[in-house]
Design an enzyme around this catalytic site. Structure first.
Site, mmCIF file in Angstrom:
data_model
loop_
_atom_site.group_PDB
_atom_site.id
_atom_site.type_symbol
_atom_site.label_atom_id
_atom_site.label_comp_id
_atom_site.label_asym_id
_atom_site.label_seq_id
_atom_site.Cartn_x
_atom_site.Cartn_y
_atom_site.Cartn_z
ATOM 1 C CG ASP A 68 -6.379 -3.717 -3.216
ATOM 2 O OD1 ASP A 68 -7.164 -2.774 -2.992
ATOM 3 O OD2 ASP A 68 -5.166 -3.688 -2.926
ATOM 4 C CB SER A 99 -0.925 -0.059 1.219
ATOM 5 O OG SER A 99 -1.898 0.930 1.167
ATOM 6 C CG HIS A 114 -5.694 -2.113 0.383
ATOM 7 N ND1 HIS A 114 -4.741 -2.221 -0.603
ATOM 8 C CD2 HIS A 114 -5.203 -1.239 1.293
ATOM 9 C CE1 HIS A 114 -3.707 -1.437 -0.289
ATOM 10 N NE2 HIS A 114 -3.963 -0.838 0.857
#
Lengths: 379, 211
Positions: A323, A159, A356
């Site tokens: 995601d 991320s 995610h």
């Protein structure tokens, strides 16, 4: 993001954070200068004689330097990526010397908005500068110097951590051999930035925010932080994952009220309360701003391939099918820019239901990829 | 040794030590140190062979998880994506050669992938099992869809949706304005020059765009 509770015999065991103090001024991307700062970090494994086995873990929005291990025997909450790091684990501490660091502007021990400004003897609060991914990477490079590490065998991040990893490969090409960029993106989409703006607005418009100087009022903008966290949690999960986890399950029966009636509400409120009790609002708004600002292609007319032309690291890029906040398409933009530069890159699109958050889960195939890749990294 | 294996995700077949005859012919069509893209690269055996023998700078594309992992373990730069979606990650003329080895017959978008290959590569290499091979014809005459070591699937479970003969493929190249630079037809690793559409079980084409 979710924590995984899985300390086993392959744990790095009891760990103790350390603090590095830096007295040289650090000029930030904004032009602001931090005259001095602290970085809190943890290490796992042993640095080898030629200092070639160091791996840096870059944390995401709400991450910390506590990546693996636990603080006491009874500690129920190991580091946030404990399922990945340890002796015999995919990121094997028998081979690598792993470093976790809390980023500047954080609220877990590195200098941040809640730290005391030595000039005023009061918390920085609103006066703490807006920090960027570039600033973090520059400060991490100073930590590497401090630890005597010239070159990282690998920099790893998911991320926002993946953005730092990408920035490492751009800013310090000679200091990074492998870049593992997971569930990340070369910049945020407008929709993704919009979520951040809602989160910040929730915090900033909380009457107890006091323009960021809430410390001196001895209050915390809990309501804003709670809403920001709830919003975050929704976007880190996929529709399917939420459906599987909660569905429309009720805690009891429908009561025609606005109390917690559905399991999903209970989960969100629990996560919100937990977060609001331990995370600093000023840090949260700065971390989301760093996400918004990151866009290495900006200086090159939006051309990411040109932005990566000095990169020499070998890349492993991983995305997860469900995601939607950092979608596979965004990872493929990074892959394309690497291909345009004829750089070594391996790209996996892992089938996963968790959205995610999947990058923190011990999915078998995902971990097999990391194990296999890292086993070939020369130290 | 030209046992047909399908590179797609059907059986997770390990391709090690197979295809060697094809490999040698493909290697002969690539320059030393050239840049190649192998579509449906399986475990990366061909790219490893080209890297070790010719210092070819190669990338692979593979959809299947198990094959992808095997290719990565062979230190192939492998990109996980579905060929049916095109090759948008790859720039025009960014490769010397784009290879599609025994995968064409399992592609749905046959014309699109051929055009994409010749957009991305200066040249393309396409190999496929020749459906006109006499043993296949014999099975059709006797009333069954062919099943052999080259076409190991039953009609109801085959990934092969677009089987063709050498004549068919020649016609498609003509229709798509693709020039055949060279063609090799082999059976069990031996060259077939006499009536190849009858006696060859593996067709290998070296292609470029016509101007």
């Amino acid at each position: 993001m979710s924590e995984i509770n899985s300390v086993g015999t392959d744990s790095v065991g009891i760990v103790t954070p350390q603090t590095a103090h830096f007295n040289e001024p650090l000029t930030l991307k904004s032009g602001d200068v931090l005259p001095a700062f602290d970085l809190i970090y943890e290490t796992y494994g042993k640095l080898n004689a030629d200092k070639s086995n160091a791996v840096l873990i870059c944390h995401a929005l709400s991450g910390t330097h506590h990546v693996a291990g636990k603080y006491t025997e009874e500690d129920k909450n190991p580091g946030w990526w404990d399922n990945l790091i340890g002796p015999g684990k995919p990121l094997d501490t028998n081979k690598f010397f792993v470093i976790g660091v809390n980023n500047l502007g954080g609220c877990h021990g590195s200098t941040g908005p809640a730290s005391i400004n030595p000039v005023t003897n009061k918390p920085f609060g609103a006066s703490f500068p807006v920090v960027t991914v570039e600033d973090w990477v520059n400060s991490q490079a100073l930590l590497a110097d401090y630890l005597g590490i010239n070159t990282f065998a690998a920099v790893v991040g998911g991320s926002l951590g993946g953005m730092q990893t990408l920035q490492w490969s751009i800013a310090y090409p000679e200091r990074i051999k492998h870049a593992l960029v997971i569930a990340s993106a070369p910049n945020l989409t407008a929709q993704n930035m919009a979520f951040n703006e809602v989160a910040r607005q929730a915090i900033i418009t909380d009457p107890e925010f006091h323009g960021g100087d809430y410390y001196v009022h001895q209050v915390v903008p809990r309501r804003g932080l709670r809403i920001a966290r709830m919003l975050g949690h929704i976007t880190y999960l996929s529709d399917d994952a939420m459906g599987a986890k909660f569905g429309r399950k009720l805690k009891d029966t429908i009561k025609y009220s606005f109390d917690v009636e559905f399991e999903m509400e209970s989960y969100l409120r629990y996560q919100a309360d937990k977060f609001a009790g331990e995370f600093d609002a000023n840090t949260y708004i700065r971390m989301t701003r760093a996400l918004d600002y990151f866009d290495p292609a900006t200086e090159f007319d939006g051309d990411l391939s040109t932005a990566l032309r000095k990169v020499t690291a070998k890349f492993l890029v991983i995305s997860f099918t469900s995601d939607w906040r950092f979608s596979p398409e965004r990872s493929r933009e990074i892959v394309k820019a690497l291909l345009d530069n004829e750089l070594p890159v391996k790209y996996a699109e892992v089938t996963a239901a968790h959205g995610h958050d999947a990058f923190l889960m011990p999915d078998k195939h995902y971990h097999a990829i990391l194990r296999s890749y890292l086993s070939k990294v020369e130290v | 040794m030209s046992t047909h294996l399908n590179n797609l995700s059907i059986n997770n077949i390990n391709t090690n030590n197979l295809y060697r005859q094809d490999f040698a012919i493909i290697a002969g069509w690539l320059g030393f140190g050239s840049k190649a893209l192998d579509l449906g690269c399986g475990d990366g055996a061909l790219l490893s062979y080209l890297r070790d023998g010719l210092e070819v700078k190669g990338y692979g594309v593979e959809k299947d998880d198990t094959n992808w992992l095997a290719a990565m373990q062979n230190d192939i730069d492998v990109i996980q994506m579905d060929l049916e979606a095109g090759l948008s990650e790859f720039e025009d003329n960014s490769f010397d050669t784009v290879i599609l080895s025994q995968t064409l017959q399992a592609m749905h978008n046959t014309e699109a992938i051929l055009q994409e290959m010749l957009r991305v590569g200066h040249e393309a290499i396409v190999t496929f099992p020749n459906f006109g091979y006499w043993r296949n014809r014999l099975q059709i005459i006797t009333g069954n869809m062919p099943v052999s070591k080259d076409l190991p699937y039953e009609w109801h479970n085959t990934p092969n949706v677009h089987l063709c003969t050498i004549h068919d493929f020649d016609a498609l190249c003509h229709q798509l304005n693709i020039t055949v630079i060279e063609r090799k037809v082999v059976t069990n690793g031996n060259d077939v020059s006499f009536m190849p559409n009858w006696f060859g079980n593996l067709a290998m084409y070296r292609l470029k765009r016509s101007h």
